[in-house]
Design an enzyme around this catalytic site. Structure first.
Site, mmCIF file in Angstrom:
data_model
loop_
_atom_site.group_PDB
_atom_site.id
_atom_site.type_symbol
_atom_site.label_atom_id
_atom_site.label_comp_id
_atom_site.label_asym_id
_atom_site.label_seq_id
_atom_site.Cartn_x
_atom_site.Cartn_y
_atom_site.Cartn_z
ATOM 1 N N ALA A 63 -3.085 82.768 -64.718
ATOM 2 C CA ALA A 63 -2.967 83.012 -66.155
ATOM 3 C C ALA A 63 -2.736 81.661 -66.813
ATOM 4 C CB ALA A 63 -1.784 83.931 -66.413
ATOM 5 N N GLU A 107 -5.454 87.700 -58.460
ATOM 6 C CA GLU A 107 -5.334 89.107 -58.895
ATOM 7 C C GLU A 107 -6.676 89.613 -59.449
ATOM 8 O OE1 GLU A 107 -0.835 89.877 -60.259
ATOM 9 O OE2 GLU A 107 -1.785 88.181 -61.290
HETATM 10 N N1 T1G Z 1 -2.156 77.350 -66.953
HETATM 11 C C1 T1G Z 1 -2.268 76.330 -67.835
HETATM 12 N N2 T1G Z 1 -2.474 75.019 -67.474
HETATM 13 C C2 T1G Z 1 -2.595 74.774 -66.179
HETATM 14 C C3 T1G Z 1 -2.488 75.793 -65.193
HETATM 15 C C4 T1G Z 1 -2.267 77.132 -65.632
HETATM 16 N N3 T1G Z 1 -2.173 78.150 -64.779
HETATM 17 N N4 T1G Z 1 -2.634 75.209 -63.981
HETATM 18 C C5 T1G Z 1 -2.835 73.896 -64.207
HETATM 19 N N5 T1G Z 1 -2.811 73.624 -65.504
HETATM 20 C C6 T1G Z 1 -3.017 72.319 -66.147
HETATM 21 C C7 T1G Z 1 -1.933 71.300 -65.784
HETATM 22 O O1 T1G Z 1 -0.823 71.414 -66.628
HETATM 23 C C8 T1G Z 1 -2.673 69.986 -65.967
HETATM 24 O O2 T1G Z 1 -2.675 69.700 -67.317
HETATM 25 C C9 T1G Z 1 -4.085 70.326 -65.533
HETATM 26 O O3 T1G Z 1 -4.198 71.757 -65.614
HETATM 27 C C10 T1G Z 1 -4.388 69.933 -64.111
HETATM 28 O O4 T1G Z 1 -3.379 70.465 -63.268
HETATM 29 C C11 T1G Z 1 -0.544 87.102 -64.351
HETATM 30 C C12 T1G Z 1 1.623 85.331 -64.390
HETATM 31 C C13 T1G Z 1 -4.378 74.564 -59.725
HETATM 32 C C14 T1G Z 1 -3.332 73.617 -57.727
HETATM 33 O O5 T1G Z 1 1.016 78.751 -60.685
HETATM 34 O O6 T1G Z 1 -0.737 74.839 -58.994
HETATM 35 O O7 T1G Z 1 -1.091 83.718 -62.994
HETATM 36 O O8 T1G Z 1 -1.353 67.633 -67.338
HETATM 37 O O9 T1G Z 1 -2.420 68.256 -62.549
HETATM 38 O O10 T1G Z 1 -2.980 68.655 -58.959
HETATM 39 O O11 T1G Z 1 0.312 87.124 -62.251
HETATM 40 O O12 T1G Z 1 -2.474 72.940 -61.240
HETATM 41 O O13 T1G Z 1 -3.831 67.503 -67.269
HETATM 42 O O14 T1G Z 1 -2.623 68.328 -69.307
HETATM 43 O O15 T1G Z 1 -1.701 70.401 -61.457
HETATM 44 O O16 T1G Z 1 -5.399 69.354 -59.090
HETATM 45 C C15 T1G Z 1 -0.085 81.100 -61.508
HETATM 46 C C16 T1G Z 1 -0.625 76.459 -61.263
HETATM 47 C C17 T1G Z 1 0.105 81.129 -62.984
HETATM 48 C C18 T1G Z 1 -1.029 77.597 -60.423
HETATM 49 C C19 T1G Z 1 -4.395 72.127 -59.440
HETATM 50 N N6 T1G Z 1 -0.812 79.912 -61.134
HETATM 51 N N7 T1G Z 1 -1.476 75.302 -61.086
HETATM 52 O O17 T1G Z 1 -3.581 71.071 -59.084
HETATM 53 O O18 T1G Z 1 -4.020 69.506 -61.091
HETATM 54 S S1 T1G Z 1 1.085 82.505 -63.449
HETATM 55 C C20 T1G Z 1 -0.184 78.804 -60.764
HETATM 56 C C21 T1G Z 1 -1.420 74.564 -59.955
HETATM 57 C C22 T1G Z 1 0.050 83.848 -63.247
HETATM 58 C C23 T1G Z 1 -0.246 86.294 -63.162
HETATM 59 C C24 T1G Z 1 0.699 85.171 -63.359
HETATM 60 C C25 T1G Z 1 -2.236 73.310 -59.936
HETATM 61 C C26 T1G Z 1 -3.594 73.457 -59.214
HETATM 62 P P1 T1G Z 1 -2.608 68.242 -67.810
HETATM 63 P P2 T1G Z 1 -2.773 69.620 -62.061
HETATM 64 P P3 T1G Z 1 -4.019 69.553 -59.481
#
Ligand code: T1G
Length: 698
Positions: A63, A107
């Protein structure tokens, strides 16, 4: 807004391509066109099956976290609505996964009839790391595919699994070496041709039966995970929700999951952990080191010193597949250091986090020497020798003579002046601090200490190396103890006074563990060894009445079976009446009136000065932003993630209250520890935040 969804046809197969850089997060402007595409293709009789794939570096990584707490997160279509619609589509829908299918991304895939991936794909539900649980069916659908126990460990740990394991566990139906979308289209067509009845994941119960019949093993595993969750709410909710998936009808379990999700997303713990998610990414954005500053290439590393720190540091490079040369003064010392490294890998093999082949591969990265000349081809050299300036300068003088032009020279000093160390070379632009935390092969934090002459591309190189060795980097300026140890000193300043005035070590430690820390300062001191601080104090003409007396009595902590506590079994601390008597005697010698001390007072006199020191660090520009300080403390000093780090916590606690109490203790004790930092006083007056103060300053 560019098109985030494109629909194309490969004959009778509809392909939906999602494109919402950087990680295809399920922002509203992606969810709306996605739903529209599904409705169109879902009802088009010419379309026999649908493939959902993503452009860019990854499948949907969840998300859109930036939408949480905003109306966009709740605007329709929500992800649960899209998943419910997907399960009603009367033709095969295949998710084609590359990169990382995480959170809402997995999901979404779980709501499809089939999932295929490329060999490098990863699959996970990391919501627990954001203080959440999967809120769109992940805790209810995943157990139906991989079984409740596997689902429980994936969801409570938040750790993704690879494609091979996902295939073995039944999470994905096929893995392709190349041409993912092409193969996914062929796979979808084959399923359509088969014409077998489509069974949405929601209707698959076969893997739930055994646990439903006897949940004892599940409950035992869940209880163990809860025990480790240390006051965090999300892991407990995750475990309960997976149990619901087993015991309750699908819709009931789904509704209960949603209730948990809404409770958590509005909670302070998740806000704190989401703050840390973005703070970690912000910390990598260093003023004056933009994307245009290219890091220097690092193919080989060198480490000077094979002791506890040197050995751990070298392991990081070997673990990342970077050849590393370890230098020691003598062959004996070198062999001793390499033997410790070998034992560390043996422990990993025993724990199952590494296999023999992996151990052999890592050990093959090492070479040892007693000759500085053997470091001449290293691109980065990190010194981890005795914490004394003269020794450091001697080492850097030698390095200056042998290191190749352009080599990055780093010191693992935890206190000393990096500028002075740099001045002992003719290349101060190539010198910086890289402060690792013990055990260096485990602790995530890396304080990168920027000297006054350090070149921007040297900082960029250290940041790139940090990412390669899986560390969380924070760039800090030069001062005594940098960010972490400087604030630790402020937190520790009152510990002795609290003991002399009437607090017991176990009372103080309980305040910290109740706060969420894994261990209190006195138990931590006993674990690290009280003699280290004792030698340091003696070397710098400083004293600590109680701690010095314990050391003079040979009580160095766990390693001598007693310190602030007694360790009858070698590990479990028990209060020792001898220590209570010793403290009382020391208080008597100093004419200190002893009294009952409350837990609040302990927090005020330890954690508040720490925050205050953090504010001074910000004013001096030693840290670029308050959230950097939070990342230092969470990744280097065990500050509870559910509190978001000391500066985030301070804003919740109330800067006004903190300033008022610091003023109180300053008045009561006259000690500088409580002298309020100008920034903190300004924020207390303005009601502003650390972030707003920074914006105002920049
Ligand atoms: N939402 C918004 N921005 C995100 C994002 C996300 N889910 N994931 C990454 N970004 C932005 C991050 O802030 C950065 O921004 C850029 O993307 C690159 O990320 C309903 C509630 C995918 C493994 O927890 O683990 O789904 O700093 O530097 O090292 O059940 O990002 O460039 O402006 O980390 O290559 C669950 C979170 C959400 C995964 C990539 N998902 N992301 O790593 O790049 S909750 C997560 C990561 C959810 C549902 C629920 C990592 C990555 P900026 P990065 P990276």
């Amino acid at each position: 807004m560019p098109d985030t969804v494109t629909v194309s046809r490969r004959d009778d197969i509809g392909v939906i391509m999602l494109d919402n850089p950087p990680v295809n997060a399920l922002s509203l402007h992606l969810r709306q066109p996605l739903m529209a595409a599904l409705e169109t293709l879902g009802t088009d009789p010419a379309v026999k099956a649908i493939v959902i794939a993503c452009a860019g570096r990854t499948f949907v990584a969840g998300a859109d976290i930036t939408e949480f707490g905003t109306p966009r997160a709740l605007q329709s279509p929500s992800l649960p609505e899209i998943c419910a619609f997907l399960e009603k589509v009367r033709k095969p829908v295949v998710a084609a996964i590359h990169g990382t299918a995480l959170g809402g991304g997995l999901e979404l895939a779980l709501a499809c009839h089939f999932r295929v991936g490329d060999a490098g794909a990863k699959f996970g539900l990391p919501e627990v790391k954001l203080g959440l649980l999967p809120g769109s069916g992940g805790t209810v659908r995943l157990p139906r595919l991989v079984g409740p126990l596997k689902a429980l460990s994936m969801i409570v740990s938040g750790t993704p699994i690879g494609a091979r394991e996902a295939l073995a566990e039944g999470l994905v139906d096929a893995v392709f070496a190349d041409d993912l979308v092409g193969n996914a289209v062929a796979f979808a067509r084959a399923k359509a041709m088969e014409g077998a009845p489509l069974v949405p994941v929601r209707d698959r119960d076969d893997r739930l039966g055994p646990v439903r019949a006897d949940p004892s093993a599940f409950d035992a595993a869940a209880a163990d995970l809860k025990r480790k969750s240390r006051k965090l709410e999300a892991p407990v909710a995750c475990a309960q929700s997976v149990r619901n998936a087993v015991m309750l009808p699908f819709e009931e379990a789904l509704a209960a999951e949603r209730t948990f999700f809404i409770q958590l997303v509005l909670g302070e713990q998740s806000k704190a952990q989401r703050h840390l998610f973005f703070a970690e990414r912000e910390a990598a954005k260093v003023p004056g080191v933009g994307a245009d500053v290219k890091p220097r290439e690092v193919r080989r590393a060198g480490v000077i010193g094979a002791g506890t720190m040197g050995g751990g540091i070298a392991m990081n490079f070997a673990n990342a597949g970077i050849p590393v040369t370890v230098l020691e003064m003598s062959r004996e010392a070198l062999d001793r250091g390499m033997a410790t490294i070998g034992r560390n890998y043996d422990i990993s093999v025993k724990r199952g986090s590494l296999d023999e082949a992996g151990k052999a591969k890592r050990l093959s990265m090492f070479s040892g020497t007693t000759d500085y000349a053997d470091l001449a081809d290293c691109d980065i050299i990190i010194e981890a020798v005795f914490e004394e300036m003269a020794v450091k300068k001697d080492v850097f003088g030698k390095l200056d003579a042998i290191a190749k032009p352009g080599a990055v020279l780093a010191s693992n000093t935890s206190y000393l002046d990096v500028n002075q160390i740099a001045q002992s070379t003719k290349r101060p632009r190539d010198v910086l601090g890289m402060h690792f935390f013990s055990p260096a092969n485990v602790m995530k934090l890396l304080e990168i200490v920027r000297g006054k002459d350090t070149a921007p591309d040297v900082i960029a190189t250290a940041l790139a190396v940090a990412r390669r060795i899986a560390k969380v980097p924070v760039v800090v300026g030069v001062c005594d103890g940098f960010v972490g140890n400087r604030m630790l000193a402020a937190r520790s300043a009152e510990l002795e006074n609290l003991l002399l005035e009437g607090a017991a070590p176990e009372q103080v430690d309980k305040v910290f563990t109740d706060f969420g820390w894994p261990m209190g300062p006195f138990a931590m001191g006993d674990l690290a060894g009280l003699d280290i601080g004792w030698r340091n104090r003696k070397a710098n003409g400083r004293t600590a009445a109680v701690a010095d007396a314990l050391c003079e009595a040979g009580r160095f902590g766990q390693k001598t079976g007693k310190g602030f506590y007694l360790y009858a079994d070698g590990r479990t601390p028990t209060p020792d009446p001898e220590v209570a008597a010793l403290i009382e005697a020391k208080a008597g010698e100093r004419g200190v009136n002893r009294r009952t001390i409350s837990d609040e007072e302990i927090a005020e006199r330890t954690i508040y000065p720490m925050v205050n020191e953090g504010a001074k660090i910000l004013e001096e520009g030693i840290a670029a932003r308050a959230s950097d300080i939070d990342i230092v403390w969470v990744n280097g000093y065990g500050f509870p993630v559910g509190e978001g780090g000391p500066m985030h916590w301070a804003e919740r606690e109330g800067v006004k209250k903190i300033v008022a109490r610091l003023d109180h203790w300053h008045g009561a004790t006259g000690r500088d520890t409580f002298a309020v930092a100008p920034l903190l006083r300004r924020l207390a007056a303005s009601g502003g935040s650390f972030a707003s103060a920074r914006e105002a300053a920049v």
